[in-house]
Every structure is written in structure tokens, then in C-alpha cells.
Design a protein around this motif. Structure first.
Motif, PDB file in Angstrom:
ATOM      1  N   LYS A 114      77.229  84.475 -20.169  1.00 13.71           N
ATOM      2  CA  LYS A 114      77.056  85.118 -18.866  1.00 13.71           C
ATOM      3  C   LYS A 114      78.108  86.194 -18.658  1.00 13.71           C
ATOM      4  N   PRO A 161      71.220  84.638 -12.224  1.00 14.21           N
ATOM      5  CA  PRO A 161      71.343  83.295 -12.793  1.00 14.21           C
ATOM      6  C   PRO A 161      69.988  82.805 -13.292  1.00 14.21           C
ATOM      7  N   GLN A 162      70.060  81.846 -14.149  1.00 14.37           N
ATOM      8  CA  GLN A 162      68.842  81.409 -14.820  1.00 14.37           C
ATOM      9  C   GLN A 162      67.837  80.831 -13.848  1.00 14.37           C
ATOM     10  N   MET A 173      74.235  77.477  -7.197  1.00 12.00           N
ATOM     11  CA  MET A 173      74.352  78.910  -7.384  1.00 12.00           C
ATOM     12  C   MET A 173      75.733  79.429  -7.060  1.00 12.00           C
ATOM     13  N   SER A 188      77.462  82.003  -8.876  1.00  9.40           N
ATOM     14  CA  SER A 188      76.717  83.175  -9.326  1.00  9.40           C
ATOM     15  C   SER A 188      76.807  84.332  -8.376  1.00  9.40           C
ATOM     16  N   GLY A 213      72.939  84.902  -5.828  1.00  9.80           N
ATOM     17  CA  GLY A 213      72.543  83.513  -5.736  1.00  9.80           C
ATOM     18  C   GLY A 213      72.340  83.047  -4.320  1.00  9.80           C
TER      19      GLY A 213
END
Lengths: 786, 220
Positions: free
Chosen positions: A535, A551-552, B144, B147, B151
């Protein structure tokens, strides 16, 4: 004619149609037999061309102008190739028109039979069968598409989870097979008691070489058969992974024994070098693949302006990886797999949806054609190839193959099960052993043997072909009923749900955390480290624009939404939910009944008076009018069922634009001036000018009742990226920094009344999203897709 | 050494029976416990917080919270404590044991329920027996959390969609007026049955004594 009437029968596959098809095929065959067999040598053609000019100069007599001439040699080679491909594809079609055949007999068997027929026909016609399974053609043209298809769509998670098992089977299993078969074969050949047969002349090394050729499980055959039986993921990946990874072993063994056949002996040093060679071949192959994969990923980062050639990069880089590996005698198959698996996550994040579809379908198409051709050629080459049938040799080979496979699998499983969590049961072992099919790779390798070094080449070839036929026909045909009989777990057809995805991720983090607390660095720890490295550094380099930070889970979510959108579109719009969720539950049921308690003051719209609301509405309306018109022009009856048009991207742009606009409105709840959109950038102009007849769904407001959502954060085109940047910049200038809930656009079906508190903000936000000509129009517009 | 040895063994026997670990594993975990607690009898949240490797974990708080959650002790208590002893530590760890070849199907089923219960408790922070929308949102947000901005915005949408999915799978024919309270344990089991928890939710506990606490040869 009675036949005509028949053709309207419900099955639609009546006798005349089949007869017609057969006739076409026969005509093609006849037509092809002559040119294929004719195989006029290039020399004579060349001579013709050389002679003709001379003739012309000597005695030039004027003939009538030739209206129609025939020059077959000019197009011979491409013509023949096309004819073969056409034949293969027509055969595939034909099989599926015969109703019950394809369920009993796997396609591979049928194709080999066809190949036998064709070869027979050619022989009957008295022509030479062309050397179709020429090793160069096979390894350079026919094999790569299949392997690339397999590698690109390799399910990474199960593959990695079972990597240890797969490697054990691939490396140790193949070695065991090779030595067992080779050694025992040599022993058997030596034991001819009284009459000295030719078998005595076979030495140990050729036997071992033969063993190594025949011991490798073939990916093409495994794919062909396993695809039809829909077995559970674990077994599929075990057998298939083994067939892919044993290429390195085969390559090394093959070259080792071939090298030393002349010498006649193999010393310990050679063995040691062989082991080193194995490591070099396998790791080198993987490295080459990874390098090319990263190159491809990096290239795809910049293809946003020339989307049409994106698929080309995928294919060409992968092919280059294969060829580069073959240059150094590294494992080309492993290079291809590594290339495909490496580049996939990054390339898919970069390329457009259309390119993704193109890549997928081209790969499937090529691999399908390749597979068909390989099996047909196997049949043809069988008819042609010089055969030397020796009962002992052949039967012992077949027997030994089976026995060694079973012993190998059972023995290895015993060892492996000590290290596995999910143990392999006896049923699993049986399927793994039974699924060890041999195929065309073995045949081609045998074909490559040089006659002078291997006087027994023909016998070897015959034995190889017999084994291949045996595995493909007998094992291929019976594995389906056996799977049913043993009640082996089948593939789960259920789609992956978002809950599963959330919890998979959750589990990953949880297990990593527990491992950290326990203090030992297990699989999860390293996987987590790899992910973070990925990442932080890799994704930034290889993925363009915003998506590098995605994000995944979000990527998955977008994919799911996208799929849902497609489903909706394909079902013609309307109020039905997609069939995957045949329930009447909607967001309404989930939201808390009470409207949320006193919202913070940021929800300033509630403070505005009605009058102000009206003004703002009017202003917004004019600003968003044009886009609004677009929305209005759509209704579900004029729905264009192809959301893949460029317009879809524009749709996303516009939606994002509106979201941003609303955000700014929220920020500026005390002003009356509505922020104007930033001066029309070229991208915005382009976006507006193109049509957008698409379905349109908005993100849910937190308390309201949208039933479908299309989220935007996945820019598929450069335009959307630019737009977001523009708006972000514009937004920052105005200084609205408050983080508010994203009030997406909403098309809601008629919803029941909500609490009075909720009314005002709802109303305003509604109008923000859906400015219509009438201020008091019904709450919702035509809900496009409820 | 005889007397103390048997005493320790007694203790371990007790623990082994309760949690299913082997003596070797218990010894190793005890060493780790000592390391974490600084040779004290109990560990607190701060001890766990200070593990450096955990810093990158987005659901760190939940994981640490799970250790101090009384529901995971299988004693029908609720609430959370501030300090836990070795036994409680082991109890929580026992949720992550893998099944072995000899585990029967019923035992596997029980294991699966136990693990799912653990997960459920992690999500259901107010212990009302259901995971409400707000709680689920929090879960996704935490996931999240590392992120960044992207996110946060979508986390809510994802949680909403997930909730919708749970509802439509479990209670497909809800009228428009009904309200789906939250995910109960049965629904939770239903939606995660595809994941085969008993084999996925495990870590390899070391049998061999590794005083360096590195990943050695692991057999579980």
C-alpha cells in the motif's frame, strides 16, 4: 418438404440442421485436406518465381488478359492456419448442438476424436499429414495463451494459502514420479528372460528421461477436464497449481537427462548442479515474470489517454516474459503465471472497464481456441506419427503412471497433513490422484527428442500418446461420475457478499493482532507487512491517480455496486430489485425509526426560512438545470442497456460534481450566493456535451431511503479525476472545511412520513439534489431504478 | 523440584482442560504473559497497548478490548475488567485454536459457534445481543481508519449496504413498515457460514519452546 417442418421443432436442433452442419464440415475438410496435404514445398514455389521471369523474357507471347487467376501458394500458410482454427471452432459449436453428448464426454475427448478423424481423412487422401504438433508451434503459439489465461485469473488467496502443499506436490511429487517410473521401467526392460527384445537396448538415462517427460501433470488437460466438473476450490487449486508449478521440475529434469544421455552417466556433481539449476530455473522464471508484470503495471498507469491499446500491453508484456524466460531455458510457464498474477491488481485499477472486459474476453477466446487446437492436433499427430507399438513397454508405462501417482499422492499427503490445518481427506487424495492427467506437453517434449540420441524415440512417443489418451479418455470421462459418487464437495456458487469481505479483512487484522500479542511472527504478520509495503510504496508507483489510495474494501464495494448497476440495467430497469436479493427489504427497514436527535448546528438548513429555501432552490435549479435536463431526458423506457458507454464515466463525473456542489452549499448555509461551478474546464464541457442516457442512482442520505447506490470514488477516466481536483481546489478556496455527511443525490421511492424535525432538512436536501420545476412536486422524481 | 513441579503441572492441567492447550503451549504463553506484564500477576490495557507491532493495526482497540471483555470468559458475566490474569488471557487465546484431525463434526460446530461468538462480542459493544446499524458502522469505520479520508466517507455506505444484505438474507420478506433491529447472533452465523470459521480463525500456537519468540518451526 417434411424437413422444413421439422426445423421448427422446439429443440431446434433437428436432423436437417445437424446434417447441414456435418455437410459443411465435410466440405471444409475436403477442401482443407487437399491444400493441407499438398504442402507444396517452398522450394518449388520459389523456383517457379525464379523461372517465370526468365521465361517471360525469352518468349513473350501475348495471351488474353486473365480475368480470373488462381494463386494458392500466395496465401497458403495463413489460409491453412485459418482453416484449422475455423475447423476447431466449428467443432466446438457442433458438440454443443448435440444435446447429451457434451454432458457425458468431456470436450477434450471429442476433440481428440475429431483430430483422429481429420488425420485419418488426410491419410486416406494420400497426402502427408502436416507436422501440426511441431514443438515450436506448440510451445510458442499454442501454450502461452492458456497459461496466461490461467495465471491472470489465478485466485491468489487460495493459491497462496495452499502454496506449501502445491509446491510439495509439484516438486517432490514430480521427482518421485519421474524416478519411480523411469527406474522401474528400466528394470522391467532388463528382465526380459529368454528372447532378447529391443527393450534391452534401452539404457537407464533414456528411461529416466522418458519418466520425467511422462510424469508431469499437464495444465491444459487438467483445465479442460476440471472446468467441467466444478469441483470445490481447494482441490481445483491443488491439482491445477501443481500442474503449473511442475514445469520447472520438468524443464530441469528434461535438460539434465538429455544432456547426459550422450555421456551415459550422471555423477553426483551433475545432480548437485541439477538442483542448483532447478532453483535457478524456477526462481529465475518467477523473477522474470514479476519484472515484466511490474513493467506492465507501470505502463498501464499512463494509458489513460490511449485506452484502446491497454489490452495490448497486458498481452505483449506477458508474452515477452514468456519468451524471455525461454531464452535462458528458465521456466516459461512460471514466468507467465508470475507476470499475470503480479500485474493484475495494478492493471485492473488503472485500465478502463472496457479494456478490462477486452482483456478478459480475449484471453478466454485465445485460450479456448488454443486448447481446442491442441487436442485436435493431438489426434492428427497420433494418426501421423511414426509409431512403434510394444505391448510390454506401453502397458507397463500406463500401469506405472497410475501406481506411482497414487503412491506419491498418498505418501505426500501423509507428510503434508502434519502441517496443514485443513487436512486432506481420503476423498480429496483420491481426486488429486485421479486428476493427474497427462497431455500435450508430454507429447511435445517427446517429439523434441532427437532420433540419433534416442533410437527408441518412436516407442517412447507411442507410449506417451497411449498414456495421454488413457488419462484423457478414461480418467477424463469417469471423473465426473466419480465426483458425484463420492459426493465430493462442489464449487460454491454463491457470490461473494460484502459481509464476507468485511469479515475477511476483519479476520486478517484480528489474527495479525493476536499474533502480535502472542509474540510470534506467523503467516499473518508477514502477510500484513507485505500488504502495508504494497500500500505504501508499490501502489503509489503503479496505480494512477486517486485509486492508489483506495482501500481494498472500497474497491470491492465499488465493484459490487457496479455489478448491481449492470444487473439493474440489464433487467431493463424497473422497480424490481436485482434477482440476487429477492427480498423486500430496503434501507427503510434498517434505518432507526426515530429521526436522529437534535442535529448539530451545522445542519443549518433547518434554520433557514422558507423564503430563503426558495431562493436557494431557484439558484441551484438554474445552475444544475442543464444536468437536470439530462436526468429528465432519461426514463427507464429509453434506457440504453449498455452502461459501458463513455457516458457512464461522464455520469460519474456529473454525479461527483453535484455532490461537491451540495457540499459547498452545506458549508455556506448562511450565504445566499451559491457557489458557481468553477469556470468550465474543457473536461466539464466535454462531459456536458456528451449524452448520458444512463441509469442513475445516488448515495443514500443517512436517514433516508435510497435503495441503491452508485458511489463515485473510482474515477474511470481522467475527466473525473480532473473534476474532483478542480472542485476540491475550488472548495478549499471557499474555506468550507467542515466535515459533513455526504449528502448524495437521491431518487427515492415514495416514503412514509418522517418526523417533523426531519422534514425541513429533508426537504431542502431533497431539492438540492433534485431540483425540479415545481417546488412542491412530489418528493421523488421518477425513481429510475427502485 | 518435585513438589513445585507437580503444583505447576496441576495448574497447567487445570488450564489445559479448560482451554484445550497443551502443556508446551501453555508454558510458552505463560512466558509471553510474563513478558507483557513485566513479571506481574496481571496485565492491563496499557501493557497490551505498548506492543509496538500493534500500532499499525486498525482494529487495535477492539482487539485489546476483547481481552478485557468478560463475555469472552465463558462464565456468563458481562462487562469488562481492567486487569486480567493468566487464566483469562489463556481463555481468550483459546478461541484461536485450530481444529485437528481428531475433532469430530459436532466439536467443529461448537468451535465454530465459539469463534463466531467471539467475533460477535467484538462487534456488539453495548452487549444488547444485536449489532445495530450504528455499531456496524463503527466496525467498518475502524477497519478503514488507517485508510485516510477516502475511507471515512464510504465506510458508512458500506456498512449500510452490508446491513441491508444481512436483512435481506435473513428476513427477506419484510414489509415497508417493519424495522430490522440489528444483527442477532443467528443472523450473524447465517451470513458468515460461507467462511468456514473453524479453519480460518486460528493461529499456530507454538509447541516448541522458543525463548527468542521468533517464528520457529510451528506445529499446532
Amino acid at each position: 418438404m417434411p424437413a422444413r417442418r421439422d426445423s421448427h421443432s422446439p429443440s431446434g436442433k433437428s436432423l436437417p440442421e445437424r446434417g447441414l452442419l456435418l455437410l459443411i464440415v465435410l466440405v471444409l475438410l475436403q477442401g482443407s485436406v487437399l491444400p493441407l496435404g499438398a504442402a507444396s514445398s517452398p522450394d518449388t514455389t520459389h523456383n517457379d518465381y525464379v523461372d517465370n521471369p526468365q521465361e517471360k523474357e525469352e518468349n513473350y507471347t501475348k495471351k488474353a488478359f486473365p480475368v480470373l487467376t488462381l494463386n494458392y501458394q500466395y496465401i497458403q500458410a495463413p489460409f491453412e492456419i485459418s482453416l484449422w482454427i475455423l475447423l476447431a471452432s466449428l467443432m466446438k459449436l457442433g458438440f454443443h448442438m448435440i444435446p447429451r453428448l457434451s454432458s457425458i464426454v468431456p470436450e477434450s475427448c471429442l476433440l481428440i476424436t475429431v483430430g483422429l478423424l481429420v488425420g485419418g481423412l488426410i491419410k486416406l487422401a494420400g497426402e502427408d499429414v502436416p507436422p501440426v504438433l511441431d514443438s515450436r508451434l506448440f510451445f510458442l503459439c499454442l501454450l502461452p495463451p492458456i497459461i496466461l489465461d490461467a495465471g491472470y485469473f489465478l485466485p491468489i488467496r487460495p493459491f497462496m494459502e495452499n502454496l506449501g502443499t502445491i509446491l510439495m506436490f509439484a516438486v517432490v511429487g514430480t521427482l518421485w514420479n519421474a524416478f519411480f517410473i523411469g527406474g522401474l521401467l528400466y528394470a522391467v526392460c532388463q528382465i526380459q528372460p529368454a528372447n532378447p527384445s529391443i527393450l534391452h537396448k534401452i539404457e537407464l538415462l533414456p528411461c529416466l528421461l522418458f519418466g520425467s517427460i511422462i510424469s508431469a501433470v499437464d495444465p491444459v488437460a487438467v483445465l479442460a477436464v476440471f472446468e467441467e466438473i466444478h469441483i470445490n476450490e481447494l482441490l481445483h487449486i491443488l491439482v491445477f497449481g501443481e500442474s503449473l508449478l511442475n514445469d520447472a521440475v520438468t524443464v530441469v529434469l528434461y535438460h539434465l537427462f538429455e544432456e547426459y544421455t550422450r555421456a551415459g552417466t550422471v555423477t553426483v556433481l551433475d545432480c548437485f548442479l541439477g538442483i542448483i539449476s532447478f532453483l535457478v530455473v524456477s526462481i529465475g522464471g518467477v523473477l522474470v515474470g514479476v519484472i515484466y508484470g511490474l513493467l506492465a503495471a507501470f505502463t498501464s498507469r499512463f494509458t489513460s489517454h490511449v485506452r484502446v491499446i491497454e489490452p495490448l500491453f497486458v498481452f505483449v508484456y506477458a508474452y515477452m516474459a514468456y519468451l524471455s524466460a525461454e531464452v535462458f531455458h528458465l521456466s516459461g510457464i512460471m514466468a507467465l503465471i508470475a507476470c499475470g498474477a503480479t500485474m493484475r491488481p495494478y492493471v485492473e485499477a488503472n485500465i478502463s472497464h472496457k479494456s478490462h472486459t477486452t482483456v478478459k474476453y480475449f484471453l478466454k477466446m485465445w485460450s479456448s481456441v488454443s486448447e481446442t487446437l491442441i487436442f485436435i492436433f493431438l489426434g492428427v499427430a497420433t494418426v501421423d506419427g511414426p509409431h512403434h507399438w510394444n505391448w510390454t513397454f506401453v502397458t507397463v508405462t500406463v500401469l506405472l503412471c497410475l501406481v506411482s501417482r497414487v503412491i506419491g499422492v498418498v505418501g505426500l499427503t501423509y507428510v503434508i497433513n502434519k502441517f496443514r490445518i485443513v487436512k486432506l481427506t481420503t476423498k480429496d487424495q483420491f481426486i488429486i490422484a485421479y486428476g493427474g492427467l497427462r497431455g500435450a506437453i508430454a507429447f511435445s517434449l517427446g517429439f523434441l527428442l532427437k532420433k540419433n540420441l534416442f533410437p527408441m524415440r518412436e516407442m517412447f512417443l507411442t507410449a506417451i500418446i497411449t498414456v495421454v489418451f488413457f488419462t484423457v479418455f478414461v480418467q477424463g470421462m469417469t471423473i465426473q461420475p466419480l465426483v458425484e459418487l463420492l459426493a465430493v464437495k462442489k464449487k460454491q456458487e454463491a457470490k461473494r457478499t460484502i459481509n464476507e469481505e468485511i469479515h475477511t479483512q476483519f479476520l486478517d487484522h484480528l489474527l495479525t493482532g493476536i499474533e502480535d500479542i502472542c509474540g510470534h511472527y506467523g503467516h499473518h504478520h508477514w502477510k500484513d507487512k507485505l500488504n502495508r509495503f504494497n500500500k505504501k510504496y508499490v501502489k503509489k508507483c503503479l496505480i494512477a491517480g486517486e485509486r492508489s489510495k483506495e482501500p481494498q474494501l472500497i474497491a470491492f464495494y465499488h465493484k459490487m455496486e457496479f455489478k448491481q448497476a449492470i444487473e439493474m440495467v440489464e433487467s431493463g430497469g424497473g422497480f424490481k430489485l436485482p434477482s440476487a436479493m429477492p427480498s423486500t427489504v430496503s434501507m427503510q427497514n434498517i434505518q432507526p425509526k426515530k429521526p436522529p436527535p437534535a442535529k448539530p448546528a451545522e445542519k443549518a438548513p433547518s434554520q433557514l426560512t422558507k423564503g430563503r429555501e426558495e431562493e436557494i432552490r431557484k439558484i441551484l435549479r438554474s445552475n444544475l438545470q442543464r444536468t437536470r435536463l439530462r436526468l429528465r431526458s432519461y426514463n427507464r423506457h429509453t434506457l440504453v442497456a449498455d452502461p459501458f458507454e463513455d457516458g457512464f464515466d461522464d455520469l460519474l463525473i456529473k454525479k461527483q460534481k453535484m455532490i461537491e456542489l451540495e457540499k459547498k452549499i452545506k458549508d455556506m448555509n448562511n450565504y445566499l450566493t451559491v457557489p458557481a461551478a468553477p469556470p468550465d474546464s474543457p473536461t466539464m464541457c466535454r462531459a456536458r456535451l456528451s449524452s448520458d442516457p444512463q441509469s442513475y442512482r445516488a448515495k443514500p442520505e443517512s436517514d433516508s431511503v435510497p435503495t441503491f447506490q452508485v458511489d463515485l470514488a473510482s474515477p474511470q477516466s481522467p475527466d473525473s479525476v480532473n473534476v474532483m481536483d478542480e472542485f476540491r481546489r475550488a472548495g478549499q478556496q471557499r474555506g468550507g472545511e467542515r466535515r459533513e455527511e455526504d449528502q448524495g443525490l437521491m431518487m427515492r421511492p415514495h416514503k412514509t412520513g418522517e418526523g417533523a424535525d426531519g422534514k425541513d432538512p429533508q426537504k431542502l436536501t431533497r431539492c438540492l439534489s433534485d431540483p425540479g420545476p415545481g417546488a412542491d412536486e412530489e418528493e421523488e422524481d421518477q425513481p429510475f431504478l427502485a | 523440584m518435585g513438589a513445585s513441579q507437580t503444583r505447576a503441572e496441576h495448574q497447567y492441567q487445570d488450564l489445559a482442560d479448560k482451554t484445550g492447550f497443551s502443556f508446551e503451549q501453555i508454558k510458552n504463553l505463560y512466558q509471553r504473559f510474563q513478558q507483557l506484564s513485566g513479571n506481574e500477576e496481571t496485565i492491563s490495557r496499557a501493557n497490551l497497548d505498548s506492543i509496538p507491532a500493534l500500532a499499525n493495526n486498525p482494529i487495535r482497540k477492539q482487539i485489546i478490548g476483547a481481552f478485557f471483555d468478560k463475555r469472552n470468559q465463558h462464565q456468563d458475566e458481562v462487562g469488562s475488567c481492567d486487569q486480567i490474569g493468566f487464566e483469562q488471557f489463556l481463555m481468550v487465546m483459546s478461541h484461536f485454536r485450530p481444529p485437528n484431525l481428531r475433532t469430530t463434526d459436532e466439536e467443529k460446530e461448537a468451535m465454530r459457534k465459539e469463534k463466531l461468538r467471539f467475533l460477535f462480542n467484538m462487534h456488539d459493544s453495548d452487549n444488547d445481543g444485536t449489532i445495530t446499524l450504528a455499531e456496524y458502522r463503527k466496525v467498518v469505520e475502524e477497519l478503514m481508519s488507517k485508510s485516510g479520508e477516502i475511507g471515512q466517507e464510504t465506510a458508512k455506505a458500506i456498512a449500510d449496504a452490508a446491513m441491508l444484505e444481512v436483512a435481506s438474507i435473513n428476513v427477506p420478506n419484510m414489509g415497508p413498515e417493519e424495522f430490522y433491529e440489528g444483527i442477532t447472533f443467528e443472523h450473524f452465523e447465517e451470513i458468515l457460514k460461507g467462511l468456514e470459521m473453524e479453519s480460518r480463525m486460528h493461529i499456530r500456537f507454538l509447541d516448541v519452546d522458543t525463548s527468542t519468540m521468533r517464528c520457529g518451526k510451528s506445529q499446532s
